[in-house]
Scaffold this motif. Structure first.
Motif, mmCIF file in Angstrom:
data_model
loop_
_atom_site.group_PDB
_atom_site.id
_atom_site.type_symbol
_atom_site.label_atom_id
_atom_site.label_comp_id
_atom_site.label_asym_id
_atom_site.label_seq_id
_atom_site.Cartn_x
_atom_site.Cartn_y
_atom_site.Cartn_z
ATOM 1 N N LYS A 29 96.035 70.592 -82.160
ATOM 2 C CA LYS A 29 95.238 70.138 -83.312
ATOM 3 C C LYS A 29 95.872 68.978 -84.060
ATOM 4 O O LYS A 29 95.673 68.817 -85.256
ATOM 5 N N LEU A 30 96.628 68.189 -83.346
ATOM 6 C CA LEU A 30 97.258 67.029 -83.971
ATOM 7 C C LEU A 30 96.190 66.011 -84.388
ATOM 8 O O LEU A 30 96.444 65.152 -85.232
ATOM 9 N N ASP A 31 95.027 66.156 -83.804
ATOM 10 C CA ASP A 31 93.927 65.251 -84.167
ATOM 11 C C ASP A 31 93.349 65.578 -85.536
ATOM 12 O O ASP A 31 92.691 64.749 -86.134
ATOM 13 N N GLY A 32 93.621 66.792 -86.001
ATOM 14 C CA GLY A 32 92.938 67.216 -87.229
ATOM 15 C C GLY A 32 93.857 67.320 -88.424
ATOM 16 O O GLY A 32 93.540 68.017 -89.389
ATOM 17 N N THR A 33 95.005 66.679 -88.370
ATOM 18 C CA THR A 33 95.933 66.847 -89.483
ATOM 19 C C THR A 33 96.406 65.503 -90.014
ATOM 20 O O THR A 33 96.533 64.533 -89.264
ATOM 21 N N ALA A 34 96.683 65.491 -91.302
ATOM 22 C CA ALA A 34 97.249 64.285 -91.909
ATOM 23 C C ALA A 34 98.767 64.396 -91.898
ATOM 24 O O ALA A 34 99.456 63.582 -92.485
ATOM 25 N N LYS A 35 99.277 65.441 -91.211
ATOM 26 C CA LYS A 35 100.732 65.657 -91.200
ATOM 27 C C LYS A 35 101.322 65.150 -89.884
ATOM 28 O O LYS A 35 101.397 63.964 -89.649
ATOM 29 N N GLY A 36 101.705 66.057 -89.027
ATOM 30 C CA GLY A 36 102.223 65.617 -87.730
ATOM 31 C C GLY A 36 103.743 65.570 -87.676
ATOM 32 O O GLY A 36 104.331 65.410 -86.607
ATOM 33 N N GLY A 37 104.378 65.726 -88.858
ATOM 34 C CA GLY A 37 105.840 65.656 -88.890
ATOM 35 C C GLY A 37 106.519 66.854 -88.259
ATOM 36 O O GLY A 37 107.721 66.809 -87.971
ATOM 37 N N ILE A 38 105.765 67.914 -87.995
ATOM 38 C CA ILE A 38 106.351 69.115 -87.388
ATOM 39 C C ILE A 38 107.017 68.791 -86.048
ATOM 40 O O ILE A 38 107.993 69.439 -85.645
ATOM 41 N N VAL A 39 106.506 67.790 -85.381
ATOM 42 C CA VAL A 39 107.090 67.361 -84.098
ATOM 43 C C VAL A 39 108.573 67.037 -84.310
ATOM 44 O O VAL A 39 109.439 67.428 -83.504
ATOM 45 N N ILE A 40 108.844 66.346 -85.402
ATOM 46 C CA ILE A 40 110.213 65.906 -85.678
ATOM 47 C C ILE A 40 111.062 67.079 -86.161
ATOM 48 O O ILE A 40 112.199 67.271 -85.722
ATOM 49 N N GLY A 41 110.443 67.904 -87.035
ATOM 50 C CA GLY A 41 111.185 69.046 -87.580
ATOM 51 C C GLY A 41 111.611 70.026 -86.493
ATOM 52 O O GLY A 41 112.754 70.489 -86.470
ATOM 53 N N VAL A 42 110.710 70.367 -85.583
ATOM 54 C CA VAL A 42 111.023 71.333 -84.531
ATOM 55 C C VAL A 42 112.142 70.800 -83.634
ATOM 56 O O VAL A 42 113.070 71.532 -83.267
ATOM 57 N N GLN A 43 112.056 69.540 -83.341
ATOM 58 C CA GLN A 43 113.085 68.951 -82.489
ATOM 59 C C GLN A 43 114.436 68.934 -83.213
ATOM 60 O O GLN A 43 115.470 69.295 -82.641
ATOM 61 N N GLN A 44 114.404 68.529 -84.477
ATOM 62 C CA GLN A 44 115.644 68.405 -85.247
ATOM 63 C C GLN A 44 116.275 69.770 -85.510
ATOM 64 O O GLN A 44 117.470 69.960 -85.322
ATOM 65 N N GLU A 45 115.445 70.737 -85.899
ATOM 66 C CA GLU A 45 116.027 72.010 -86.341
ATOM 67 C C GLU A 45 116.267 72.984 -85.210
ATOM 68 O O GLU A 45 117.166 73.803 -85.282
ATOM 69 N N LEU A 46 115.450 72.944 -84.189
ATOM 70 C CA LEU A 46 115.596 73.948 -83.133
ATOM 71 C C LEU A 46 115.980 73.353 -81.784
ATOM 72 O O LEU A 46 116.243 74.092 -80.834
ATOM 73 N N GLY A 47 115.952 72.072 -81.697
ATOM 74 C CA GLY A 47 116.276 71.447 -80.411
ATOM 75 C C GLY A 47 115.237 71.763 -79.352
ATOM 76 O O GLY A 47 115.492 71.646 -78.143
ATOM 77 N N LEU A 48 114.036 72.157 -79.803
ATOM 78 C CA LEU A 48 112.985 72.486 -78.833
ATOM 79 C C LEU A 48 112.111 71.262 -78.591
ATOM 80 O O LEU A 48 111.567 70.688 -79.534
ATOM 81 N N PRO A 49 111.969 70.861 -77.366
ATOM 82 C CA PRO A 49 111.144 69.672 -77.118
ATOM 83 C C PRO A 49 109.662 69.966 -77.244
ATOM 84 O O PRO A 49 109.173 70.981 -76.741
ATOM 85 N N VAL A 50 108.958 69.075 -77.917
ATOM 86 C CA VAL A 50 107.496 69.124 -77.855
ATOM 87 C C VAL A 50 107.116 68.519 -76.508
ATOM 88 O O VAL A 50 107.517 67.394 -76.201
ATOM 89 N N LYS A 51 106.402 69.306 -75.708
ATOM 90 C CA LYS A 51 106.060 68.825 -74.362
ATOM 91 C C LYS A 51 104.638 68.303 -74.256
ATOM 92 O O LYS A 51 104.361 67.404 -73.473
ATOM 93 N N LEU A 52 103.773 68.921 -75.033
ATOM 94 C CA LEU A 52 102.361 68.527 -74.940
ATOM 95 C C LEU A 52 101.771 68.479 -76.346
ATOM 96 O O LEU A 52 102.198 69.235 -77.223
ATOM 97 N N VAL A 53 100.792 67.623 -76.518
ATOM 98 C CA VAL A 53 100.075 67.632 -77.793
ATOM 99 C C VAL A 53 98.581 67.806 -77.540
ATOM 100 O O VAL A 53 98.011 67.189 -76.633
ATOM 101 N N GLY A 54 98.002 68.677 -78.347
ATOM 102 C CA GLY A 54 96.551 68.890 -78.272
ATOM 103 C C GLY A 54 95.896 67.950 -79.264
ATOM 104 O O GLY A 54 96.242 67.950 -80.444
ATOM 105 N N ILE A 55 94.985 67.148 -78.784
ATOM 106 C CA ILE A 55 94.369 66.149 -79.658
ATOM 107 C C ILE A 55 92.849 66.250 -79.617
ATOM 108 O O ILE A 55 92.137 65.252 -79.694
ATOM 109 N N GLY A 56 92.348 67.469 -79.479
ATOM 110 C CA GLY A 56 90.902 67.681 -79.471
ATOM 111 C C GLY A 56 90.590 68.984 -78.757
ATOM 112 O O GLY A 56 91.480 69.646 -78.224
#
Ligand code: GTP
Ligand code: MG
Length: 399
Positions: free
Chosen positions: A352-379
């Motif tokens: 649901k990255l298409d429906g948010t004015a945020k999107g910073g979670i991608v950076i937070g998850v990577q920074q805090e947990l070292g978990l890679p975002v592999k895919l993004v849902g955009i619709g």
């Protein structure tokens, strides 16, 4: 001859002559005794015998009984006229249309789908940095924008500290922001894990309604397009009609579904899924699981059991994908932490990255947990799943 006889002789001659003359004159007047014309044959008299026979009518009387009106038969439609056959020249035989290739929608541009995040987050930062000569209040504003966009406390501090240092060295802050975001996102391997041969297994988990089943449908579609045989295990036996939702996606993508009755043990479905996928020589098994709150211990234990059963049957899953809803915010980091402890998350799908004015979670998850975002849902469509590419993402975010 005596005169007596002479007078007698002359008298007879005169008499005969007189008769001849009278007959001639009568004939000339039209009377005469002409022979009657031959009468037409009279019809047999039907009248009683005492009736005087009527003279035969000269002209036959018309019949008295009126003939029934002749009903004209309905007009007979003319036989259909066959279209003229162009006899001599056979029409050219059109080649059958080549089988249309399957319609594969073009991948939607990430840039277009991230327009809300760009306006709400990226461009707010860019505007502030472009003003130049940032005051302490401006830096507070930058911090607020980053936190609101779910970048997280740790990543926000890192970004602000780094950019403050760049400002004092008169650097381009927008470029510095781009570099900083890319540095946090790093160069992690974002490809989906697969076995070089044999059955690849992906387990999909997350809290309620984040987009797990939809993501599985999109993945199945992509895998099928690439010619792989896909089996889906409907291990969400909790929510009514969850298996039907999965079946719809399976039908669309050409995948097969393994399911049990509602309420069945989800680990048993996963077990059967592995067995069926192996026996059908499938390339990929994707296990759908019920949405569960990361704070509910028994539900998290159930997820742990699903993972253990898969592992016992086929080795560790090649991916344990946590689906995070990009619109839910900072809570995503707690979710990721809990799911990683229980099920060993290997990658994030940010839906649901298409429906948010945020999107910073991608950076937070990577920074805090070292978990890679592999895919993004955009619709919501079958094609609306993109591999996460940090450069495209950062470009789309800050424009
Ligand atoms: N806009 C948008 N909607 C999405 C996306 N992914 C999923 N959705 C929608 O989110 C809703 C929930 O999706 P599901 O796939 O059912 O979520 P789930 O995690 O399987 O839900 P549970 O099984 O009930 O926990 C549906 O309406 C989807 O169409 C996305 O990337 N963008
Ligand atoms: Mg679901």
């Amino acid at each position: 001859m005596s005169p007596t006889y002479l007078f007698l002789y002359l008298g007879v001659v005169l008499l005969v002559l007189g008769v001849i003359v009278v007959g001639y004159v009568t004939t000339r007047r039209g009377g005469g005794v002409a022979a009657p014309p031959e009468a037409p044959e009279a019809p047999p008299a039907e009248g009683p015998p005492d009736v005087v026979e009527a003279p035969p009518p000269a002209v036959e009387a018309p019949p008295l009984v009126e003939a029934p009106p002749v009903v004209a038969p309905p007009p007979i439609a003319p036989p259909p006229v066959a279209p003229p056959v162009e006899a001599s020249v056979a029409p050219p035989i059109e080649a059958p249309p080549a089988e249309a290739p399957p319609v594969v929608a073009a991948k939607p541009a990430l840039h277009e789908r991230l327009s809300r995040a760009r306006q709400g987050f990226g461009q707010a930062l860019v505007r502030t940095f472009r003003r130049g000569g940032l005051t302490p209040e401006d830096w507070e504003e930058v911090e607020a924008i980053l936190l609101q966009a779910d970048v997280g406390v740790a990543a926000t501090k890192r970004i602000v500290d780094d950019l403050k240092a760049k400002q004092s060295s008169d650097g381009d802050l927008v470029e510095a922001l781009r570099a900083e975001l890319l540095a946090i996102l790093g160069t992690a391997d974002r490809s989906l894990g697969r076995k070089p041969s044999g059955l690849t297994i992906w387990l999909v988990a997350g809290v309620n309604g984040t987009g797990k089943t939809t993501t599985i449908g999109k993945l199945a579609t992509q895998e099928a397009h690439e010619g792989r045989r896909v089996v889906l295990a409907a291990a969400d036996t909790f929510r009514a009609a969850a298996d039907e939702q999965l079946e719809v996606w399976a039908e669309r993508s050409g995948a097969e579904v393994v399911k049990h009755a509602p309420g069945a043990d989800p680990a048993a479905v996963a077990f059967d899924g592995v067995k069926a996928a192996k026996s059908r020589r499938a390339d990929v098994l994707i296990v759908d699981t019920a949405g569960r709150l990361h704070t509910k211990r028994n539900l998290m234990e159930e997820l742990g059991k699903i993972r253990r059963v898969v592992e016992r049957e086929a080795g560790p899953p090649d991916e344990v994908l946590l689906v995070l809803d990009a619109t839910t915010g900072q809570n995503g980091i707690q979710q990721a932490r809990a799911f990683t402890e229980t099920a060993g998350v290997t990658g994030i799908v940010l839906s649901k990255l298409d429906g948010t004015a945020k999107g910073g979670i991608v950076i937070g998850v990577q920074q805090e947990l070292g978990l890679p975002v592999k895919l993004v849902g955009i619709g919501e469509g079958a094609e609306d799943l993109a591999p996460f590419d940090p450069v495209s993402f950062v470009d789309a975010l800050i424009g």
